[in-house]
Design a protein around this motif. Structure first.
Motif, mmCIF file in Angstrom:
data_model
loop_
_atom_site.group_PDB
_atom_site.id
_atom_site.type_symbol
_atom_site.label_atom_id
_atom_site.label_comp_id
_atom_site.label_asym_id
_atom_site.label_seq_id
_atom_site.Cartn_x
_atom_site.Cartn_y
_atom_site.Cartn_z
ATOM 1 N N TYR A 120 57.899 56.678 78.152
ATOM 2 C CA TYR A 120 57.134 57.681 77.401
ATOM 3 C C TYR A 120 58.068 58.820 76.978
ATOM 4 O O TYR A 120 58.781 59.397 77.821
ATOM 5 C CB TYR A 120 55.998 58.229 78.275
ATOM 6 C CG TYR A 120 54.990 59.061 77.510
ATOM 7 C CD1 TYR A 120 53.997 58.459 76.779
ATOM 8 C CD2 TYR A 120 55.056 60.454 77.545
ATOM 9 C CE1 TYR A 120 53.071 59.214 76.084
ATOM 10 C CE2 TYR A 120 54.143 61.218 76.860
ATOM 11 C CZ TYR A 120 53.148 60.590 76.117
ATOM 12 O OH TYR A 120 52.233 61.330 75.423
ATOM 13 N N ARG B 42 52.982 46.380 68.281
ATOM 14 C CA ARG B 42 53.744 47.570 68.640
ATOM 15 C C ARG B 42 52.800 48.581 69.286
ATOM 16 O O ARG B 42 51.627 48.679 68.921
ATOM 17 C CB ARG B 42 54.406 48.183 67.406
ATOM 18 C CG ARG B 42 55.258 47.208 66.628
ATOM 19 C CD ARG B 42 55.787 47.845 65.373
ATOM 20 N NE ARG B 42 56.867 48.795 65.647
ATOM 21 C CZ ARG B 42 57.391 49.596 64.723
ATOM 22 N NH1 ARG B 42 56.909 49.579 63.480
ATOM 23 N NH2 ARG B 42 58.363 50.417 65.042
ATOM 24 N N GLU C 151 51.293 52.126 69.844
ATOM 25 C CA GLU C 151 51.130 53.338 69.058
ATOM 26 C C GLU C 151 51.060 54.562 69.971
ATOM 27 O O GLU C 151 50.390 54.540 71.006
ATOM 28 C CB GLU C 151 49.859 53.268 68.207
ATOM 29 C CG GLU C 151 49.891 52.193 67.143
ATOM 30 C CD GLU C 151 48.652 52.233 66.281
ATOM 31 O OE1 GLU C 151 47.797 53.125 66.527
ATOM 32 O OE2 GLU C 151 48.531 51.400 65.362
ATOM 33 N N LEU C 152 51.739 55.617 69.537
ATOM 34 C CA LEU C 152 51.712 56.893 70.246
ATOM 35 C C LEU C 152 51.286 57.976 69.255
ATOM 36 O O LEU C 152 52.001 58.253 68.289
ATOM 37 C CB LEU C 152 53.089 57.219 70.836
ATOM 38 C CG LEU C 152 53.266 58.639 71.401
ATOM 39 C CD1 LEU C 152 52.287 58.893 72.541
ATOM 40 C CD2 LEU C 152 54.694 58.870 71.851
ATOM 41 N N THR D 154 53.702 57.227 66.130
ATOM 42 C CA THR D 154 55.050 56.745 66.416
ATOM 43 C C THR D 154 54.937 55.424 67.180
ATOM 44 O O THR D 154 54.118 55.301 68.091
ATOM 45 C CB THR D 154 55.821 57.771 67.255
ATOM 46 O OG1 THR D 154 55.861 59.006 66.539
ATOM 47 C CG2 THR D 154 57.223 57.310 67.528
ATOM 48 N N GLY E 86 56.256 52.170 69.428
ATOM 49 C CA GLY E 86 57.194 51.718 70.454
ATOM 50 C C GLY E 86 57.391 50.223 70.364
ATOM 51 O O GLY E 86 56.419 49.460 70.286
ATOM 52 N N SER F 190 59.973 51.017 74.351
ATOM 53 C CA SER F 190 60.729 52.250 74.134
ATOM 54 C C SER F 190 60.454 52.768 72.729
ATOM 55 O O SER F 190 60.345 51.983 71.777
ATOM 56 C CB SER F 190 62.226 52.004 74.327
ATOM 57 O OG SER F 190 62.683 50.990 73.453
ATOM 58 N N PHE F 191 60.350 54.083 72.594
ATOM 59 C CA PHE F 191 60.059 54.730 71.315
ATOM 60 C C PHE F 191 61.372 55.255 70.741
ATOM 61 O O PHE F 191 61.759 56.406 70.965
ATOM 62 C CB PHE F 191 59.058 55.867 71.525
ATOM 63 C CG PHE F 191 57.719 55.407 72.019
ATOM 64 C CD1 PHE F 191 56.703 55.103 71.138
ATOM 65 C CD2 PHE F 191 57.477 55.248 73.379
ATOM 66 C CE1 PHE F 191 55.468 54.670 71.594
ATOM 67 C CE2 PHE F 191 56.250 54.821 73.841
ATOM 68 C CZ PHE F 191 55.244 54.522 72.949
ATOM 69 N N GLU F 192 62.045 54.387 70.020
ATOM 70 C CA GLU F 192 63.338 54.729 69.436
ATOM 71 C C GLU F 192 63.301 54.807 67.917
ATOM 72 O O GLU F 192 64.332 55.014 67.283
ATOM 73 C CB GLU F 192 64.391 53.701 69.862
ATOM 74 C CG GLU F 192 64.623 53.653 71.368
ATOM 75 C CD GLU F 192 65.654 52.617 71.752
ATOM 76 O OE1 GLU F 192 66.124 51.892 70.837
ATOM 77 O OE2 GLU F 192 66.003 52.528 72.951
ATOM 78 N N SER F 193 62.139 54.613 67.293
ATOM 79 C CA SER F 193 62.024 54.673 65.839
ATOM 80 C C SER F 193 61.829 56.115 65.382
ATOM 81 O O SER F 193 61.607 57.025 66.189
ATOM 82 C CB SER F 193 60.870 53.793 65.365
ATOM 83 O OG SER F 193 59.660 54.231 65.945
ATOM 84 N N CYS G 57 60.096 59.379 63.810
ATOM 85 C CA CYS G 57 58.763 59.978 63.915
ATOM 86 C C CYS G 57 58.433 60.668 62.610
ATOM 87 O O CYS G 57 59.212 61.493 62.106
ATOM 88 C CB CYS G 57 58.722 60.969 65.077
ATOM 89 S SG CYS G 57 57.114 61.755 65.300
#
Length: 479
Positions: A18, A48, A50-51, A63, A65, A105-108, A110
């Motif tokens: 997170y 994927r 979603e955040l 965003t 993940g 992991s959230f590496e894309s 935003c």
């Protein structure tokens, strides 16, 4: 310091990295869509996660993940220190709670997060600056039973974009820096580097000289690709006999595979990208502009206009290769009428191999066309060919196209007439008893009736109708 390690039953966990400091677990789960949404994502390998930083705000893009394969172990470490004797080393108790095989992991990138905010003037002083008010309740109804929403006057307009960025994946750009030029004579062109496949691509004109020998790098690549001497000799002999070839004709006559031929051709010939010999490979040192015999090898671009009479037989080259493996009876019958997709010539008694055929004029094996090529008068000494039509007259390609279209029309006309007559014979089955009864009745009739029946049999009543249907099918053969 002492350590103790203990194992528990193997338990598999899912790891979500997170991107924030978690203070409230419930609020953290709500930004991920809740337990239900997280369970759906974990159960599908392609989805994927979603955040949403504002779960209740529909005017922001989430965003995402991505799931990656990552091995990990979840440990529980307990540290015990002696309360009285501070000098004693602490004791560590380590337990293995489980493991994980993948991670989110959230590496894309935003996107911008938009909020429905309105500028509202302050109530105490109208001259003061306005303040922002969160107006989500004013923009959308609370629920389906909120009928007062339609009675409230809208104070301000709110136009928020759905998204700002089209992609959320970072792409690294590689820029070529060429410091040799001064920038004064820059010309836009292709930035891709030439490979051995298109190294000697030549543009046809009447001023420049054509290549006489291959580049040294091409000969080095020829050794790297492990081309045998026997394969190279076969292709070289073809260029020694005839200086200009199509790629499909080289494949057919040499028997070399396409991968090997890609390596051999650049060491023997260059490629014309335009002009009378476009899409053809020309032997190094040969200049078709100075040889009147090169008219036989000029490019003949033949394309079929697809009407109802041809589309069921001739496919595009890509589709024909896919259908070649079919063993259906209908495909076998059509293969007798259509040329093989790897056959480089056009014969008189078969349809073209594909919708568009790039041929040489010598590949069109029609006697009338070959006679027309031979009857072209020899130019005077010192004459040069035309930059557009080569050594041929201006309307020569149109005449050849008409002859080829007429040949295809006759071939289809005979095929449809034969198919129609076969269908009529199969549509009237007879038993042996019925046939014998008809023969007995036939002999009882008088001679005049027999003569009338014979005349009717010789000229069937529906012959004109068949010819009309065939002509209608052949209206849109080709341009």
């Amino acid at each position: 310091m002492s350590r103790q390690l203990s194992f528990c039953p193997q338990q598999e966990y899912e790891l979500i990295e997170y991107p924030g400091r978690v203070v409230n677990t419930d609020r953290m789960l709500s930004t991920l869509g809740g337990i239900v949404n997280i369970s759906k994502v974990l159960g599908d390998e392609k989805k994927r996660l979603e955040l949403r930083f504002h779960p209740d705000n529909p005017y922001n893009k989430p965003t995402f993940g991505d799931c990656t394969d990552k091995s990990g172990v979840l440990l529980s470490v307990t540290v015990r220190r002696h309360k009285r004797d501070k000098s004693r080393p602490p004791q560590h108790f380590v337990r293995v709670l489980g493991h994980c095989s993948r991670s989110f992991s959230f590496e894309s990138l935003c996107d911008f997060q938009y909020l429905p905010l309105w500028h509202m003037p302050k109530s105490d002083d109208s001259c003061a600056a306005s303040e922002l008010m969160y107006a989500l309740d004013q923009v959308q109804p609370r629920d389906v039973t909120d009928l007062d929403y339609f009675k409230r006057p809208q104070a301000q307009l709110l136009c928020l974009p759905e998204l700002f960025a089209r992609v959320d994946i970072v792409h690294g750009g590689h820029y070529r820096i060429d410091g040799t030029g001064d920038g004064q004579h820059e010309v836009l062109g292709v930035s891709a580097k030439s490979t051995y496949d298109n190294h000697d691509v030549v543009s046809f004109n009447m001023q420049d000289t054509f290549p006489t020998q291959p580049d040294a790098q091409i000969l080095k690549r020829l050794k790297v690709k492990y081309v045998s001497d026997e394969q190279f000799a076969r292709v070289k002999k073809l260029f020694d006999d005839i200086p200009i070839w199509t790629r499909i004709a080289l494949l057919y006559e040499s028997g070399v595979t396409n991968e090997k031929l890609k390596c051999i051709i650049p060491s023997l010939a260059f490629y014309f990208s335009n002009g009378p010999w476009r899409t053809l490979y020309v032997r190094y040192g040969y200049d078709p502009r100075k040889d009147f015999k090169s008219r036989h090898y000029q490019t003949f671009d033949f394309r079929l206009r697809f009407g109802s009479g041809v589309s069921e037989f001739v496919y595009s080259r890509k589709s024909a290769k896919q259908k070649r493996s079919s063993t259906a009876a209908s495909e076998e019958m059509k293969s007798e009428l259509v040329q093989n997709i790897d056959y480089p010539y056009f014969d008189e008694h078969k349809l073209p191999r594909s919708r568009q055929c790039m041929l040489r004029y010598c590949d069109v094996r029609l006697p009338k066309i070959q006679e027309m090529l031979e009857k072209i008068p020899t130019p005077l000494t010192g004459a040069v060919c035309n930059e557009r039509t080569g050594w041929l007259p201006p309307s020569f390609d149109a005449q050849v196209r008409q002859i080829v279209c007429a040949t295809i029309s006759d071939l289809l006309r005979n095929h449809y007439r034969k198919e129609h007559l076969t269908a009529e014979v199969e549509a009237v089955p007879q038993t042996e008893g019925e046939a014998e009864a008809e023969e007995e009745e036939y002999y009882i009739e008088d001679e005049e009736t027999q003569e009338e029946d014979m005349d009717l049999d010789e000229t069937p009543a529906n012959e004109n109708l068949v010819d009309k249907n065939i002509e209608q099918l052949l209206n849109n053969i080709t341009s």
